[in-house]
Scaffold this motif. Structure first.
Motif, PDB file in Angstrom:
ATOM      1  N   VAL A 172       0.754  -1.229   0.187  1.00  0.00           N
ATOM      2  CA  VAL A 172       0.027   0.021   0.067  1.00  0.00           C
ATOM      3  C   VAL A 172       0.883   1.229   0.006  1.00  0.00           C
ATOM      4  N   PRO A 173       0.485   2.276  -0.750  1.00  0.00           N
ATOM      5  CA  PRO A 173       1.061   3.523  -0.740  1.00  0.00           C
ATOM      6  C   PRO A 173       1.100   4.190   0.808  1.00  0.00           C
ATOM      7  N   VAL A 174       2.239   5.025   1.192  1.00  0.00           N
ATOM      8  CA  VAL A 174       2.196   5.599   2.389  1.00  0.00           C
ATOM      9  C   VAL A 174       0.863   6.641   2.405  1.00  0.00           C
ATOM     10  N   ASP A 227      -2.473   8.068  -0.014  1.00  0.00           N
ATOM     11  CA  ASP A 227      -3.008   7.855  -1.288  1.00  0.00           C
ATOM     12  C   ASP A 227      -4.345   8.811  -1.228  1.00  0.00           C
ATOM     13  N   ARG A 268      -7.686  10.511  -3.257  1.00  0.00           N
ATOM     14  CA  ARG A 268      -8.533  10.008  -4.085  1.00  0.00           C
ATOM     15  C   ARG A 268      -9.558  10.910  -4.435  1.00  0.00           C
ATOM     16  N   ALA A 319      -0.697   9.311  -5.259  1.00  0.00           N
ATOM     17  CA  ALA A 319      -0.274   8.384  -4.319  1.00  0.00           C
ATOM     18  C   ALA A 319       1.107   8.387  -4.316  1.00  0.00           C
ATOM     19  N   VAL A 320       1.499   8.093  -3.002  1.00  0.00           N
ATOM     20  CA  VAL A 320       3.028   8.526  -2.824  1.00  0.00           C
ATOM     21  C   VAL A 320       3.567   7.117  -1.959  1.00  0.00           C
ATOM     22  N   GLN A 321       4.467   6.527  -2.547  1.00  0.00           N
ATOM     23  CA  GLN A 321       4.890   5.161  -2.189  1.00  0.00           C
ATOM     24  C   GLN A 321       6.167   5.205  -1.216  1.00  0.00           C
ATOM     25  N   ALA A 322       6.324   4.441  -0.540  1.00  0.00           N
ATOM     26  CA  ALA A 322       7.339   4.440   0.769  1.00  0.00           C
ATOM     27  C   ALA A 322       8.640   4.435  -0.012  1.00  0.00           C
ATOM     28  N   GLU A 363       9.764   7.234  -1.495  1.00  0.00           N
ATOM     29  CA  GLU A 363       9.483   8.096  -2.369  1.00  0.00           C
ATOM     30  C   GLU A 363       9.741   9.596  -1.796  1.00  0.00           C
ATOM     31  N   GLN A 412      -1.381   5.109   5.044  1.00  0.00           N
ATOM     32  CA  GLN A 412      -0.887   3.764   5.433  1.00  0.00           C
ATOM     33  C   GLN A 412      -2.062   2.851   5.372  1.00  0.00           C
ATOM     34  N   THR A 455      10.395   8.363   3.483  1.00  0.00           N
ATOM     35  CA  THR A 455       9.387   8.854   2.651  1.00  0.00           C
ATOM     36  C   THR A 455       9.175  10.309   2.955  1.00  0.00           C
TER      37      THR A 455
END
Ligand code: ADP
Ligand code: ADP
Length: 229
Positions: free
Chosen positions: A1-3, A5, A7, A29-32, A34, A67, A195
């Motif tokens: 899962v992204p840190v 998200d 929407r 969306a920001v991923q771990a 990034e 998270q 992140t």
């Protein structure tokens, strides 16, 4: 899962008769791991977005997963808990307490988290070492340069080991030398796998991040615009 998200996030401010649509359907969306810079001109909605991401304000429409947890419908008490647990804040104005040493300032979030004294001290020292200030732990903010004060505030943000480091114009109060210093520190944190979401109106600062997004009139697009002038 992204840190994080976001929407279709919208935020409307009601101001008397009129309403301002500060965010008009943001998807992000920001991923771990990034390092994302949010750039945009004054009035484009950056602060509003920062407040939403930081769980400091509610959104008007849409969904925000932090998270994997839906924070869009949490009450203030649970939101405060998530905020203290998951997010390390860095502000333009440092927000350090002038009467306390660097070490005591960095300890503060751990006091709120209920961590006992011995562990607090050692974790605060560790965080100050991480930002290269082991030799300044007993200095008060007024005895430190602007760049060093911002390093203390970054140590304070890191000491709880948050999922997200959220920085709002962190170089806005710094000269070019201290700016380079603090941006170098963010580069290092990124390399370590942190992140980071950094909000800035400065193109050069945004260009340093691994990924940049651009806000304009409440809408977000991927990448930076061509530099003009
Ligand atoms: P930025 O941080 O990019 O300068 P802001 O998020 O502060 O942008 O502002 C986006 C828009 O929302 C602007 O039109 C601003 O005037 C408006 N705005 C921001 N905060 C409020 C508020 N508390 N009440 C009413 N309007 C607001
Ligand atoms: P800036 O100096 O970048 O404009 P602000 O002073 O607008 O930042 O702060 C943004 C918001 O964050 C304010 O509503 C403030 O009350 C809140 N805030 C400041 N420090 C903290 C913190 N450590 N934890 C949670 N919220 C904070």
């Amino acid at each position: 899962v992204p840190v994080l998200d976001l929407r279709e996030v919208r935020k409307t401010y009601a101001t008397g008769a009129a309403a301002v649509e500060a965010l008009r359907g943001i998807n992000l969306a920001v991923q771990a791991g990034e390092y994302v810079a949010v750039m945009g001109p004054s009035g484009s909605g950056k602060s509003t977005l920062m407040h939403i991401i930081g769980c400091l304000d509610w959104l008007s429409y849409g969904q925000y997963l932090l998270q994997g947890n839906d924070v869009s419908r949490m009450d203030e008490r649970r939101l405060a808990h998530v905020r203290n647990r998951e997010i390390g804040f860095v502000f333009q104005q440092f927000n350090l307490l002038p009467s306390l040493s660097a070490l005591r300032n960095v300890e503060l979030p751990l006091i709120y988290a209920g961590v006992r004294l011995g562990e607090r001290r050692s974790r605060a020292r560790e965080a100050l070492a991480q930002v290269g200030l082991s030799d300044r732990v007993d200095h008060r903010p007024g005895e430190l340069s602007g760049g060093q004060q911002q390093r203390v505030s970054i140590a304070r943000a890191l000491v709880t080991n948050p999922a997200l480091l959220l920085a709002d114009e962190p170089t806005g109060n710094l000269d070019s030398t201290s700016t380079a210093d603090v941006l170098g520190l963010f580069d290092g944190l990124h390399a370590e796998g942190r992140t980071i979401v950094l909000i800035t109106h400065e193109h050069d600062v945004a260009a340093r991040a691994g990924r940049a997004v651009y806000m304009l009139d409440g809408e977000l697009s991927e990448g930076l615009p061509e530099r003009t002038g």
